[in-house]
Design an enzyme around this catalytic site. Sequence first.
Site, mmCIF file in Angstrom:
data_model
loop_
_atom_site.group_PDB
_atom_site.id
_atom_site.type_symbol
_atom_site.label_atom_id
_atom_site.label_comp_id
_atom_site.label_asym_id
_atom_site.label_seq_id
_atom_site.Cartn_x
_atom_site.Cartn_y
_atom_site.Cartn_z
ATOM 1 N N HIS A 41 14.101 5.587 25.169
ATOM 2 C CA HIS A 41 14.825 5.103 23.991
ATOM 3 C C HIS A 41 16.264 5.605 23.990
ATOM 4 O O HIS A 41 16.637 6.492 23.215
ATOM 5 C CB HIS A 41 14.093 5.526 22.710
ATOM 6 C CG HIS A 41 12.859 4.715 22.449
ATOM 7 N ND1 HIS A 41 11.793 5.178 21.724
ATOM 8 C CD2 HIS A 41 12.531 3.453 22.815
ATOM 9 C CE1 HIS A 41 10.850 4.243 21.657
ATOM 10 N NE2 HIS A 41 11.271 3.192 22.323
ATOM 11 N N GLU A 126 4.937 4.662 21.498
ATOM 12 C CA GLU A 126 3.905 5.606 21.963
ATOM 13 C C GLU A 126 2.641 5.509 21.109
ATOM 14 O O GLU A 126 1.517 5.503 21.642
ATOM 15 C CB GLU A 126 4.454 7.037 21.925
ATOM 16 C CG GLU A 126 3.418 8.056 22.395
ATOM 17 C CD GLU A 126 3.869 9.499 22.210
ATOM 18 O OE1 GLU A 126 5.073 9.786 22.352
ATOM 19 O OE2 GLU A 126 2.997 10.340 21.918
ATOM 20 N N CYS A 194 5.300 17.748 22.726
ATOM 21 C CA CYS A 194 5.598 18.160 24.100
ATOM 22 C C CYS A 194 6.593 19.311 24.141
ATOM 23 O O CYS A 194 7.317 19.573 23.178
ATOM 24 C CB CYS A 194 6.109 16.966 24.899
ATOM 25 S SG CYS A 194 7.803 16.547 24.519
ATOM 26 N N SER A 223 15.317 6.839 18.974
ATOM 27 C CA SER A 223 14.765 7.960 19.744
ATOM 28 C C SER A 223 14.110 8.946 18.783
ATOM 29 O O SER A 223 14.797 9.661 18.042
ATOM 30 C CB SER A 223 15.882 8.643 20.539
ATOM 31 O OG SER A 223 15.456 9.913 20.964
ATOM 32 N N ASN A 225 12.489 11.836 19.140
ATOM 33 C CA ASN A 225 12.775 13.277 19.204
ATOM 34 C C ASN A 225 14.210 13.591 18.781
ATOM 35 O O ASN A 225 14.483 14.661 18.254
ATOM 36 C CB ASN A 225 12.442 13.823 20.597
ATOM 37 C CG ASN A 225 13.489 13.463 21.615
ATOM 38 O OD1 ASN A 225 14.455 14.182 21.806
ATOM 39 N ND2 ASN A 225 13.332 12.317 22.285
ATOM 40 N N SER A 267 16.235 11.749 25.712
ATOM 41 C CA SER A 267 16.547 10.560 26.521
ATOM 42 C C SER A 267 18.052 10.316 26.647
ATOM 43 O O SER A 267 18.466 9.282 27.170
ATOM 44 C CB SER A 267 15.861 9.328 25.907
ATOM 45 O OG SER A 267 16.094 9.279 24.525
HETATM 46 FE FE1 SF4 Z 1 7.380 13.252 27.977
HETATM 47 FE FE2 SF4 Z 1 9.943 13.667 27.433
HETATM 48 FE FE3 SF4 Z 1 8.475 12.149 25.805
HETATM 49 FE FE4 SF4 Z 1 8.128 14.798 25.918
HETATM 50 S S1 SF4 Z 1 9.964 13.714 25.208
HETATM 51 S S2 SF4 Z 1 6.502 13.247 25.941
HETATM 52 S S3 SF4 Z 1 8.441 15.231 28.107
HETATM 53 S S4 SF4 Z 1 9.015 11.699 27.925
#
Ligand code: SF4
Length: 312
Positions: A41, A126, A194, A223, A225, A267
Amino acid sequence: MKVILVRPRGFCAGVVRAIDIVDIALQKFPHPIYVRKEIVHNRAVVENFKRQGVIFIDNLQEAPEGSLVIFSAHGVSPAVRQEAKERNVHVIDATCPLVTKVHLEVHKYVRDGYSIILIGHREHDEVEGTTGEAPDKIQVVGSVEEVVNLEVPDPKKVVCLTQTTLSVDETRDIAQAIKKRFPDLVSPTKDDICYATQNRQDAVKEMIKAGIDLLLVVGSRNSSNSIRLCEVARAQGVASHLIDNASEIQPQWLENVDKVGLTAGASAPDYLVEEVVRYLQNRGATMEELEVIKEDVSFALPRELLAVTSPV
Ligand code: SF4
């Protein structure tokens, strides 16, 4: 103005692997190469691949029979894998191994007769892939408020899994609410978020301890994260902005700011962070690096990449 440039930031091992897979496919296989959904992303990454001829599709029906399709890092449901077989497309799977791990947990707990509660964002690629593993056994919750609506056939057989890229703090609160509702809950939640998501959030918290009064996060709007990094700062009263690149910085954000924290989602390519650094230096900022955690994670390329020798 001082800028704290934190590490770890930017690319995680899953993103490096996914991007390597597309790069290798572009070199090794006949074009066009199709990628189902955004490989990761990030707008700049996707645009860069488009310029090299990669065709991004939402639906496998957009890929002609016999073509090469790469699945994105976020994973796919078994229905998508089945459709790929039926359409006779060659697949290279760039699903992050840490997402695959959650899919395997779903298999295990379904086999053992559990109802699964997945903490995550319903609209995220996801979560779509993970719930597709057992749609009638998985319920998705995105907030503490939603926990009250959960109903399961056997409250003694409930397990809680999570999307990999959530807020560590928010997830803990939701997991606690679920545990209150179902005291026998099995909860391997900590392991599902993660390492990259956890480390980048911990790094933001260290910058906050170091006294930043503004956080800039390089990352795209979709994105997960990256969004979470902004939320971590805001939850502690620190202003934060998510930017795709330096051109999105609004000068008024920097007014009366002494210390800026700078990071990037998992990302976001580092050259975009460097552009932000140059933007801030041109406005007189001095730089300070802060390394919070050393990362040394890498994932092997998928078997499919070695096995597929003649995709068309
Ligand atoms: Fe995998 Fe990166 Fe997504 Fe974490 S952020 S699950 S390490 S692709």
